[in-house]
Design a protein around this motif. Structure first.
Motif, PDB file in Angstrom:
ATOM      1  N   GLY A  36     -20.311  70.916  45.827  1.00 14.57           N
ATOM      2  CA  GLY A  36     -19.695  69.888  46.649  1.00 14.57           C
ATOM      3  C   GLY A  36     -18.774  70.420  47.729  1.00 14.57           C
ATOM      4  O   GLY A  36     -18.215  69.639  48.506  1.00 14.57           O
ATOM      5  N   ASP A  37     -18.594  71.735  47.789  1.00 10.84           N
ATOM      6  CA  ASP A  37     -17.723  72.320  48.818  1.00 10.84           C
ATOM      7  C   ASP A  37     -18.395  72.231  50.185  1.00 10.84           C
ATOM      8  O   ASP A  37     -19.557  72.621  50.349  1.00 10.84           O
ATOM      9  CB  ASP A  37     -17.422  73.788  48.500  1.00 10.84           C
ATOM     10  CG  ASP A  37     -16.495  73.933  47.309  1.00 10.84           C
ATOM     11  OD1 ASP A  37     -15.774  72.959  47.003  1.00 10.84           O
ATOM     12  OD2 ASP A  37     -16.492  75.019  46.694  1.00 10.84           O
ATOM     13  N   ARG A  38     -17.635  71.742  51.174  1.00 10.72           N
ATOM     14  CA  ARG A  38     -18.159  71.549  52.520  1.00 10.72           C
ATOM     15  C   ARG A  38     -17.588  72.571  53.495  1.00 10.72           C
ATOM     16  O   ARG A  38     -16.434  72.965  53.390  1.00 10.72           O
ATOM     17  CB  ARG A  38     -17.801  70.163  53.049  1.00 10.72           C
ATOM     18  CG  ARG A  38     -18.357  68.999  52.280  1.00 10.72           C
ATOM     19  CD  ARG A  38     -18.108  67.724  53.059  1.00 10.72           C
ATOM     20  NE  ARG A  38     -18.376  66.533  52.282  1.00 10.72           N
ATOM     21  CZ  ARG A  38     -18.363  65.306  52.785  1.00 10.72           C
ATOM     22  NH1 ARG A  38     -18.084  65.128  54.078  1.00 10.72           N
ATOM     23  NH2 ARG A  38     -18.616  64.266  52.030  1.00 10.72           N
ATOM     24  N   THR A  39     -18.420  72.936  54.462  1.00 12.03           N
ATOM     25  CA  THR A  39     -17.993  73.762  55.579  1.00 12.03           C
ATOM     26  C   THR A  39     -18.438  73.072  56.856  1.00 12.03           C
ATOM     27  O   THR A  39     -19.645  72.940  57.098  1.00 12.03           O
ATOM     28  CB  THR A  39     -18.619  75.172  55.518  1.00 12.03           C
ATOM     29  OG1 THR A  39     -18.273  75.791  54.283  1.00 12.03           O
ATOM     30  CG2 THR A  39     -18.132  76.019  56.686  1.00 12.03           C
ATOM     31  N   PRO A  40     -17.516  72.595  57.690  1.00 14.63           N
ATOM     32  CA  PRO A  40     -17.919  71.934  58.939  1.00 14.63           C
ATOM     33  C   PRO A  40     -18.721  72.877  59.820  1.00 14.63           C
ATOM     34  O   PRO A  40     -18.454  74.081  59.869  1.00 14.63           O
ATOM     35  CB  PRO A  40     -16.581  71.571  59.597  1.00 14.63           C
ATOM     36  CG  PRO A  40     -15.594  71.549  58.475  1.00 14.63           C
ATOM     37  CD  PRO A  40     -16.047  72.607  57.509  1.00 14.63           C
ATOM     38  N   LEU A  41     -19.704  72.334  60.514  1.00 14.70           N
ATOM     39  CA  LEU A  41     -20.525  73.111  61.427  1.00 14.70           C
ATOM     40  C   LEU A  41     -20.018  72.936  62.851  1.00 14.70           C
ATOM     41  O   LEU A  41     -19.731  71.812  63.285  1.00 14.70           O
ATOM     42  CB  LEU A  41     -21.987  72.673  61.344  1.00 14.70           C
ATOM     43  CG  LEU A  41     -22.759  73.115  60.106  1.00 14.70           C
ATOM     44  CD1 LEU A  41     -24.077  72.359  60.006  1.00 14.70           C
ATOM     45  CD2 LEU A  41     -23.017  74.622  60.130  1.00 14.70           C
ATOM     46  N   ASP A  42     -19.904  74.034  63.573  1.00 13.24           N
ATOM     47  CA  ASP A  42     -19.559  73.978  64.981  1.00 13.24           C
ATOM     48  C   ASP A  42     -20.802  73.552  65.754  1.00 13.24           C
ATOM     49  O   ASP A  42     -21.778  74.298  65.838  1.00 13.24           O
ATOM     50  CB  ASP A  42     -19.071  75.346  65.451  1.00 13.24           C
ATOM     51  CG  ASP A  42     -18.672  75.357  66.918  1.00 13.24           C
ATOM     52  OD1 ASP A  42     -18.724  74.279  67.559  1.00 13.24           O
ATOM     53  OD2 ASP A  42     -18.308  76.430  67.429  1.00 13.24           O
ATOM     54  N   THR A  43     -20.781  72.354  66.319  1.00 13.72           N
ATOM     55  CA  THR A  43     -21.960  71.824  66.998  1.00 13.72           C
ATOM     56  C   THR A  43     -21.986  72.134  68.489  1.00 13.72           C
ATOM     57  O   THR A  43     -22.922  71.740  69.189  1.00 13.72           O
ATOM     58  CB  THR A  43     -22.059  70.302  66.797  1.00 13.72           C
ATOM     59  OG1 THR A  43     -20.836  69.686  67.244  1.00 13.72           O
ATOM     60  CG2 THR A  43     -22.267  69.967  65.328  1.00 13.72           C
ATOM     61  N   GLY A  44     -20.991  72.831  68.997  1.00  7.37           N
ATOM     62  CA  GLY A  44     -21.012  73.292  70.378  1.00  7.37           C
ATOM     63  C   GLY A  44     -21.279  72.185  71.373  1.00  7.37           C
ATOM     64  O   GLY A  44     -20.571  71.173  71.407  1.00  7.37           O
ATOM     65  N   ASP A  45     -22.333  72.352  72.169  1.00  8.95           N
ATOM     66  CA  ASP A  45     -22.659  71.397  73.228  1.00  8.95           C
ATOM     67  C   ASP A  45     -23.541  70.248  72.758  1.00  8.95           C
ATOM     68  O   ASP A  45     -23.946  69.404  73.573  1.00  8.95           O
ATOM     69  CB  ASP A  45     -23.379  72.116  74.375  1.00  8.95           C
ATOM     70  CG  ASP A  45     -22.496  73.133  75.072  1.00  8.95           C
ATOM     71  OD1 ASP A  45     -21.270  72.899  75.141  1.00  8.95           O
ATOM     72  OD2 ASP A  45     -23.029  74.172  75.528  1.00  8.95           O
ATOM     73  N   LEU A  46     -23.864  70.186  71.487  1.00 10.49           N
ATOM     74  CA  LEU A  46     -24.718  69.104  71.007  1.00 10.49           C
ATOM     75  C   LEU A  46     -24.034  67.755  71.164  1.00 10.49           C
ATOM     76  O   LEU A  46     -22.822  67.630  71.028  1.00 10.49           O
ATOM     77  CB  LEU A  46     -25.071  69.314  69.535  1.00 10.49           C
ATOM     78  CG  LEU A  46     -25.937  70.514  69.160  1.00 10.49           C
ATOM     79  CD1 LEU A  46     -26.203  70.508  67.661  1.00 10.49           C
ATOM     80  CD2 LEU A  46     -27.249  70.513  69.929  1.00 10.49           C
ATOM     81  N   SER A  47     -24.848  66.727  71.438  1.00  5.26           N
ATOM     82  CA  SER A  47     -24.317  65.372  71.480  1.00  5.26           C
ATOM     83  C   SER A  47     -24.085  64.887  70.049  1.00  5.26           C
ATOM     84  O   SER A  47     -24.381  65.591  69.076  1.00  5.26           O
ATOM     85  CB  SER A  47     -25.303  64.440  72.193  1.00  5.26           C
ATOM     86  OG  SER A  47     -26.430  64.179  71.365  1.00  5.26           O
ATOM     87  N   THR A  48     -23.572  63.685  69.917  1.00  4.87           N
ATOM     88  CA  THR A  48     -23.317  63.138  68.579  1.00  4.87           C
ATOM     89  C   THR A  48     -24.596  62.664  67.895  1.00  4.87           C
ATOM     90  O   THR A  48     -24.594  62.387  66.710  1.00  4.87           O
ATOM     91  CB  THR A  48     -22.334  61.963  68.659  1.00  4.87           C
ATOM     92  OG1 THR A  48     -22.860  60.966  69.563  1.00  4.87           O
ATOM     93  CG2 THR A  48     -20.975  62.427  69.162  1.00  4.87           C
ATOM     94  N   THR A  49     -25.720  62.582  68.639  1.00  5.29           N
ATOM     95  CA  THR A  49     -26.994  62.142  68.063  1.00  5.29           C
ATOM     96  C   THR A  49     -27.863  63.370  67.795  1.00  5.29           C
ATOM     97  O   THR A  49     -28.589  63.857  68.671  1.00  5.29           O
ATOM     98  CB  THR A  49     -27.733  61.174  68.995  1.00  5.29           C
ATOM     99  OG1 THR A  49     -26.884  60.067  69.295  1.00  5.29           O
ATOM    100  CG2 THR A  49     -29.012  60.666  68.339  1.00  5.29           C
ATOM    101  N   ILE A  50     -27.779  63.899  66.584  1.00  8.27           N
ATOM    102  CA  ILE A  50     -28.573  65.057  66.188  1.00  8.27           C
ATOM    103  C   ILE A  50     -29.883  64.564  65.578  1.00  8.27           C
ATOM    104  O   ILE A  50     -29.887  63.740  64.660  1.00  8.27           O
ATOM    105  CB  ILE A  50     -27.790  65.936  65.203  1.00  8.27           C
ATOM    106  CG1 ILE A  50     -26.586  66.545  65.927  1.00  8.27           C
ATOM    107  CG2 ILE A  50     -28.669  67.037  64.618  1.00  8.27           C
ATOM    108  CD1 ILE A  50     -25.681  67.361  65.052  1.00  8.27           C
ATOM    109  N   LEU A  51     -30.991  65.078  66.096  1.00  6.86           N
ATOM    110  CA  LEU A  51     -32.306  64.576  65.707  1.00  6.86           C
ATOM    111  C   LEU A  51     -33.017  65.443  64.686  1.00  6.86           C
ATOM    112  O   LEU A  51     -33.873  64.967  63.953  1.00  6.86           O
ATOM    113  CB  LEU A  51     -33.194  64.432  66.946  1.00  6.86           C
ATOM    114  CG  LEU A  51     -32.683  63.482  68.030  1.00  6.86           C
ATOM    115  CD1 LEU A  51     -33.669  63.467  69.195  1.00  6.86           C
ATOM    116  CD2 LEU A  51     -32.489  62.079  67.483  1.00  6.86           C
TER     117      LEU A  51
END
Length: 229
Positions: free
Chosen positions: A94-109
């Motif tokens: 259950g341990d989470r690590t946030p992902l750096d999404t850089g230039d991605l928009s909020t809609t990841i497909l």
């Protein structure tokens, strides 16, 4: 069991009318590289089944996700939540690590791990593909455009040796398969038959020498070496 023509496990789960998974009750069916686990995400839970007993052996409950993918080594899951958190990696504790999404928009497909579990790719509705090397955090961003139009990128598929990445992107007027160097994200070549709108559903042959793909309603089998600029 295809030999015995016997159903080994059957379940009805999830909520087909829910927001998670865009209304699909079950998604992201995949096996671990050793064949011992089968991963499934439904509307509420992340589950891995023991392929010997076909019983859930690893379960994370009450996760509302849009997209999810398990690393082939079976150790962690990349999750795009429905709202409002950013994507993250989670292990079975259950341990989470946030992902750096850089230039991605909020809609990841789309999101996918490389077969060696060392790399993760994510794409969005603005033509961006983000590639991350998980051990170092190093990332590359690729942007796909046709005549200035951003693409929707819904397919990201690695070759079995993790050296190549195919990207399927399209606008309202054009569609293309892009072959990339999976480490540097440099384009190797493209495939775009005349009169097609979408490139989707990619699968490499086990030795990586061929790719099967669907362009609209056309099924193509192409030698990987023939895709080059």
């Amino acid at each position: 069991d295809l030999t015995a023509k016997k159903v080994l496990y059957e379940s009805t789960t999830g909520n087909p009318n829910g927001q998670a998974l865009d209304g699909n009750a079950v998604g992201s069916l995949q096996f671990s590289s050793d064949g011992k686990l089968m991963f499934m995400v439904n509307t509420f839970d992340l589950e891995a089944y023991d392929t010997t007993t076909w019983q859930p052996t690893r379960v994370l409950r009450d996760y509302q996700v849009r997209e999810a993918a398990m690393s082939p080594d079976g150790q962690q899951i990349a999750v795009t939540p429905w709202y409002p958190e950013t994507p993250y990696l989670i292990d079975w504790s259950g341990d989470r690590t946030p992902l750096d999404t850089g230039d991605l928009s909020t809609t990841i497909l789309a999101m996918n791990f490389s077969p060696d579990s060392k790399m993760l790719v994510m794409s969005d509705n603005k033509g961006h593909v983000l590639h991350q090397t998980l051990a170092t955090g190093e990332s590359h961003t690729y942007t796909a455009k046709f005549d200035g139009d951003y693409h929707l990128i819904r397919e990201l598929t690695f070759s079995p040796d993790s050296k190549l990445l195919t990207i399927g992107d399209f606008t309202e007027k054009n569609g293309v398969l892009r072959m990339m160097n999976a480490v540097t994200m440099e384009q190797i070549g493209t495939l775009s038959p005349d009169g097609v709108l979408r490139a989707k559903y990619f699968a490499f042959s086990p030795d990586g020498s061929q790719i099967t793909t669907v362009f609209d309603n056309v099924l193509l089998i192409v030698n990987t070496a023939d895709i080059h600029d």
